[in-house]
Design an enzyme around this catalytic site. Structure first.
Site, PDB file in Angstrom:
ATOM      1  N   LYS A 178     -10.779 -22.070  47.452  1.00  0.00           N
ATOM      2  CA  LYS A 178      -9.872 -22.050  46.303  1.00  0.00           C
ATOM      3  C   LYS A 178      -8.804 -23.144  46.385  1.00  0.00           C
ATOM      4  CE  LYS A 178     -10.562 -17.108  45.380  1.00  0.00           C
ATOM      5  NZ  LYS A 178      -9.862 -15.814  45.095  1.00  0.00           N
ATOM      6  N   TYR A 180     -14.299 -15.542  35.706  1.00  0.00           N
ATOM      7  CA  TYR A 180     -13.631 -14.291  36.084  1.00  0.00           C
ATOM      8  C   TYR A 180     -13.600 -13.280  34.938  1.00  0.00           C
ATOM      9  CZ  TYR A 180     -12.169 -16.010  40.655  1.00  0.00           C
ATOM     10  OH  TYR A 180     -12.150 -16.458  41.957  1.00  0.00           O
ATOM     11  N   PHE A 209      -3.750  -9.135  36.541  1.00  0.00           N
ATOM     12  CA  PHE A 209      -3.568 -10.458  37.151  1.00  0.00           C
ATOM     13  C   PHE A 209      -4.496 -11.527  36.563  1.00  0.00           C
ATOM     14  CE2 PHE A 209      -6.463  -7.917  39.811  1.00  0.00           C
ATOM     15  CZ  PHE A 209      -7.594  -8.739  39.839  1.00  0.00           C
ATOM     16  N   ARG A 232     -18.591 -11.175  53.100  1.00  0.00           N
ATOM     17  CA  ARG A 232     -17.383 -10.385  52.808  1.00  0.00           C
ATOM     18  C   ARG A 232     -16.683 -10.017  54.120  1.00  0.00           C
ATOM     19  NH1 ARG A 232     -15.576 -10.080  47.376  1.00  0.00           N
ATOM     20  NH2 ARG A 232     -14.280  -8.415  48.233  1.00  0.00           N
ATOM     21  N   THR A 291      -9.078  -8.774  50.409  1.00  0.00           N
ATOM     22  CA  THR A 291      -8.483  -9.574  49.334  1.00  0.00           C
ATOM     23  C   THR A 291      -7.036  -9.962  49.667  1.00  0.00           C
ATOM     24  OG1 THR A 291      -9.823  -8.271  47.793  1.00  0.00           O
ATOM     25  CG2 THR A 291      -8.056  -9.617  46.845  1.00  0.00           C
ATOM     26  N   ARG A 336      -9.586 -15.248  55.506  1.00  0.00           N
ATOM     27  CA  ARG A 336      -8.349 -15.008  54.744  1.00  0.00           C
ATOM     28  C   ARG A 336      -7.160 -14.746  55.673  1.00  0.00           C
ATOM     29  NH1 ARG A 336     -11.168 -11.560  49.841  1.00  0.00           N
ATOM     30  NH2 ARG A 336     -11.292 -13.255  48.324  1.00  0.00           N
ATOM     31  N   ASN A 368      -5.803 -16.688  47.884  1.00  0.00           N
ATOM     32  CA  ASN A 368      -6.371 -16.124  49.113  1.00  0.00           C
ATOM     33  C   ASN A 368      -7.541 -16.936  49.685  1.00  0.00           C
ATOM     34  OD1 ASN A 368      -8.212 -15.405  47.201  1.00  0.00           O
ATOM     35  ND2 ASN A 368      -8.089 -13.206  47.530  1.00  0.00           N
ATOM     36  N   HIS A 403     -13.375 -17.357  47.762  1.00  0.00           N
ATOM     37  CA  HIS A 403     -14.078 -16.338  46.978  1.00  0.00           C
ATOM     38  C   HIS A 403     -15.365 -15.982  47.709  1.00  0.00           C
ATOM     39  CE1 HIS A 403     -15.984 -14.339  43.530  1.00  0.00           C
ATOM     40  NE2 HIS A 403     -17.082 -15.000  43.875  1.00  0.00           N
ATOM     41  N   GLU A 421     -23.172 -16.116  39.783  1.00  0.00           N
ATOM     42  CA  GLU A 421     -22.124 -17.079  40.124  1.00  0.00           C
ATOM     43  C   GLU A 421     -22.733 -18.401  40.597  1.00  0.00           C
ATOM     44  OE1 GLU A 421     -18.950 -13.549  41.274  1.00  0.00           O
ATOM     45  OE2 GLU A 421     -19.767 -14.787  42.882  1.00  0.00           O
TER      46      GLU A 421
HETATM   47  N1  UDP Z   1      -6.216 -11.099  42.700  1.00  0.00           N
HETATM   48  C1  UDP Z   1      -4.877 -11.175  42.418  1.00  0.00           C
HETATM   49  N2  UDP Z   1      -4.118 -10.029  42.482  1.00  0.00           N
HETATM   50  C2  UDP Z   1      -4.647  -8.821  42.831  1.00  0.00           C
HETATM   51  C3  UDP Z   1      -6.017  -8.741  43.109  1.00  0.00           C
HETATM   52  C4  UDP Z   1      -6.781  -9.897  43.038  1.00  0.00           C
HETATM   53  O1  UDP Z   1      -4.373 -12.250  42.103  1.00  0.00           O
HETATM   54  O2  UDP Z   1      -3.910  -7.819  42.871  1.00  0.00           O
HETATM   55  C5  UDP Z   1      -7.050 -12.316  42.623  1.00  0.00           C
HETATM   56  C6  UDP Z   1      -7.446 -12.842  44.003  1.00  0.00           C
HETATM   57  O3  UDP Z   1      -7.478 -14.272  43.947  1.00  0.00           O
HETATM   58  C7  UDP Z   1      -8.834 -12.249  44.164  1.00  0.00           C
HETATM   59  C8  UDP Z   1      -9.383 -12.358  42.737  1.00  0.00           C
HETATM   60  O4  UDP Z   1      -8.263 -12.030  41.926  1.00  0.00           O
HETATM   61  O5  UDP Z   1      -9.610 -12.960  45.106  1.00  0.00           O
HETATM   62  C9  UDP Z   1     -10.521 -11.435  42.410  1.00  0.00           C
HETATM   63  O6  UDP Z   1     -10.151 -10.103  42.721  1.00  0.00           O
HETATM   64  P1  UDP Z   1     -11.155  -9.128  43.466  1.00  0.00           P
HETATM   65  O7  UDP Z   1     -10.601  -7.755  43.370  1.00  0.00           O
HETATM   66  O8  UDP Z   1     -12.537  -9.353  42.966  1.00  0.00           O
HETATM   67  O9  UDP Z   1     -11.019  -9.581  45.006  1.00  0.00           O
HETATM   68  P2  UDP Z   1     -12.068 -10.327  45.951  1.00  0.00           P
HETATM   69  O10 UDP Z   1     -13.438  -9.892  45.561  1.00  0.00           O
HETATM   70  O11 UDP Z   1     -11.841 -11.804  45.759  1.00  0.00           O
HETATM   71  O12 UDP Z   1     -11.699  -9.901  47.351  1.00  0.00           O
HETATM   72 MG    MG Z   2     -14.392  -9.932  43.728  1.00  0.00          MG
END
Ligand code: UDP
Ligand code: MG
Length: 139
Positions: free
Chosen positions: A11, A51, A59, A87, A93, A104, A114, A117, A128
Site C-alpha cells: 500500500k 473496495y 471508513f 493472511r 488489520t 503489518r 496498514n 492487502h 482481485e
Molecule cells: N480499514 C480502515 N479502518 C478500519 C478497518 C479497515 O481504514 O477500521 C482499512 C484498512 O486499510 C484495511 C482495509 O480497510 O486493510 C480493508 O478492511 P478489511 O476489514 O477488509 O481488513 P483486511 O482484510 O485488509 O485485514
Molecule cells: Mg479484507
C-alpha cells in the site's frame, strides 16, 4: 476450489517508506512465488471499485482516498494454501493487534495505513487478481 493463489498490494504508506524490498523479501522467504507483479497507481475511481465490498463501512471514503494517494505494488502470489497462509504472514488489520514477526506488525503505521492487502478468500483472490492482470501478464 482452492487455487493456491492469492492477491496482494503493497500500500501507499509502505511504498513511500521504502518498504517494498523488505516486504517482498518476507513474502519470498515465506515460500510464495510471484506469478504477476505491477508498480502502479490507482485512480480514486479504481480504488472505489476495488473496495466496493466495503462501500457501506464508515471508513470507505478515507480508504479510497488513501489507496489512491500514491503508487502501490500489486501482485499475484502462489503457494499451497496461499490465501490463509498469506493472511497469517501479514497479521491482523490493526497493527497494534498483529502478531510479532508479521508484515503489518513490522511495517504498518495504523489500521488504515496498514502496509499490505491480502485477499480473504479464493473467490476474492481470483476477482482481485483479474482486476489488475491479464492472462498474458501471469507467469
Ligand atoms: N480499514 C480502515 N479502518 C478500519 C478497518 C479497515 O481504514 O477500521 C482499512 C484498512 O486499510 C484495511 C482495509 O480497510 O486493510 C480493508 O478492511 P478489511 O476489514 O477488509 O481488513 P483486511 O482484510 O485488509 O485485514
Ligand atoms: Mg479484507
Amino acid at each position: 476450489m482452492a487455487t493456491n493463489r492469492t492477491f496482494t498490494m503493497i500500500k501507499p504508506d509502505a511504498v513511500e517508506n521504502n518498504y517494498i524490498g523488505g516486504i517482498l523479501k518476507m513474502i519470498n522467504e515465506a515460500g510464495f512465488r510471484i506469478v504477476a507483479m505491477k508498480y502502479t497507481k490507482l485512480s480514486a475511481e479504481a480504488a472505489g471499485k476495488f473496495y466496493e465490498i466495503h462501500k457501506e463501512r464508515p471508513f470507505y471514503g478515507e480508504l479510497v482516498n488513501y489507496m489512491s494517494s500514491g503508487p502501490i505494488v500489486a501482485a499475484i502470489l502462489e503457494k499451497e494454501n496461499a490465501v490463509a497462509d498469506f493472511r497469517t504472514l501479514i497479521g491482523a488489520t490493526d497493527p497494534t493487534k498483529a502478531d510479532e514477526g508479521t508484515i503489518r506488525k513490522i511495517y504498518a503505521k495504523s489500521i488504515a495505513a496498514n502496509a499490505v492487502h491480502g485477499s480473504d478468500s479464493d473467490e476474492n483472490a481470483q476477482l482481485e487478481g483479474d482486476f489488475y492482470f491479464s492472462k498474458l501478464e501471469r507467469f
